[in-house]
Design an enzyme around this catalytic site. Structure first.
Site, short mmCIF file in Angstrom:
data_model
loop_
_atom_site.label_atom_id
_atom_site.label_comp_id
_atom_site.label_asym_id
_atom_site.label_seq_id
_atom_site.Cartn_x
_atom_site.Cartn_y
_atom_site.Cartn_z
CG HIS A 1 -2.01 0.94 1.21
ND1 HIS A 1 -3.32 0.56 0.99
CD2 HIS A 1 -2.05 2.29 1.36
CE1 HIS A 1 -4.10 1.63 1.02
NE2 HIS A 1 -3.35 2.70 1.24
CG HIS B 1 3.35 2.57 3.70
ND1 HIS B 1 3.48 1.56 2.78
CD2 HIS B 1 4.25 2.29 4.69
CE1 HIS B 1 4.40 0.69 3.18
NE2 HIS B 1 4.89 1.12 4.34
#
Length: 349
Positions: free
Chosen positions: A167, A169
């Site tokens: 993801h 990040h």
């Protein structure tokens, strides 16, 4: 920007950063979590003067889960993640598996978007500006914590870099000491001032690159991006605000306003240099900020260093004997050639 601070089920802090002021964030974390137990400690290498974080609890951290088990996606359809709400703009929370904790510092996770399949380069300028606000706010917050001496905002992208979650990040570390790399910069800064009668090394480096021009990748009203003369990595860009400041909170509004466009352009060029961004270029993006209590703080220059470990399509730059054993880098790509290639893949070319 609207900031909403809450707590996860195990007591860790979580902060939502929203573009809209009317968003309400009151969803509780229903997970039956135990308080985080860490073994983080800082040890000193007496030969090198370096400090090493020993954190054995990180062996059990989540490693490359499938998208439907991603802990950084919003909580939806009965599946509860690290983010209790069903959607978000930008979220920051204390890492469940921190490298630094307690007296040994603090580690936070920054989620740039709720879209699992996106990357920072896919963000709008508005969202990139919100991430900058989050970095700035967290820098100020962590600077106020007891024992934190330096704040480091960064992103690792790509399995080749070693990320454990796909993801989009980044992370923020609050170190309880000045990092070795920063200490070297401060020493060079001091030596340059003594040698030149008070000139600032950072100012002189940026001025030299702008005057030469061959390694400049972008030069705008408020930011200058260039491949350094002695680049360690095959493709490495340093980004400096035109007005020298020690950290993110000190940036002026003009530099803040221009940053999203400049940074997104750099990231998109990195995705294009090896053939259109598929697979995406692995990179590390690192903000260098001044230590909080060093007397040379005001002479330090905030800057971002962006680099990839890929040296050409399908080939990585490994840190082998010379780099790992003696810290002497060997670069296969001349910095001038790297800068030329990064100019060639500009948007619209």
């Amino acid at each position: 920007m609207k900031k909403t601070s809450t707590r996860l089920a195990d007591g860790r802090e979580l902060v939502y950063y929203d573009s809209r002021d009317d968003v309400v964030r009151d969803t509780a974390d229903p997970r039956p979590l135990h308080p985080v137990a860490t073994t983080a400690e800082i040890r000193e290498d007496v030969l090198l003067g370096d400090r090493v974080a020993v954190a054995s609890h990180r062996q059990d951290r989540t490693h490359l889960p499938p998208p439907d088990a991603c802990p950084l996606c919003p909580s939806r359809d009965g599946r509860h993640t690290e983010i209790p709400d069903s959607d978000y703009d930008v979220v920051v929370f204390e890492n469940r598996f921190p490298s630094l904790a307690g007296d040994a510092g603090r580690c936070e996770v920054v989620c740039f978007t709720s879209d699992h399949d996106a990357s920072f380069a896919d963000l709008t300028e508005e969202r990139a500006a919100l991430v900058l606000e989050a970095w700035t706010d967290r820098t100020a917050e962590l600077a106020g914590l007891p024992g934190v001496e330096q704040v480091f905002c960064f992103e690792n992208r790509g399995a080749e870099i070693g990320v454990t979650l796909g993801h989009p990040h980044g992370q923020i570390y609050g170190y309880p000491f000045t990092t070795p790399r920063t200490a070297l910069m401060l020493r060079s800064l001091e030596e340059h001032a003594a040698r030149t009668g008070g000139a600032n090394l950072f100012d002189d480096v940026v001025a030299r690159e702008r005057a030469d021009g061959e390694r400049v990748v972008l030069d705008t009203g408020h930011w200058t991006a260039f491949v350094p003369y002695a680049a360690h990595w095959p493709y490495e860009v340093h980004l400096y605000p035109r007005r020298r400041v020690p950290d993110l909170p000190a940036l002026d509004e003009a530099a803040r306003a221009e940053f999203p466009r400049v940074y997104l352009e750099l990231l998109r060029r990195f995705d294009r240099i090896f053939g259109g961004g598929r697979p995406p270029t692995p990179y590390i993006s690192a903000w260098h900020q001044a230590p909080l209590r060093d007397p040379r703080r005001d002479a330090f220059a905030l800057h971002l260093e962006l680099f990839t470990i890929r040296r050409t399509s399908g080939k990585l730059k490994f840190l082998a004997g010379s780099e790992s054993g003696m810290s002497v880098f060997i670069n296969d790509v001349p910095p001038e050639a790297a800068a030329r290639r990064l100019r060639e893949v500009a948007s619209g070319s």
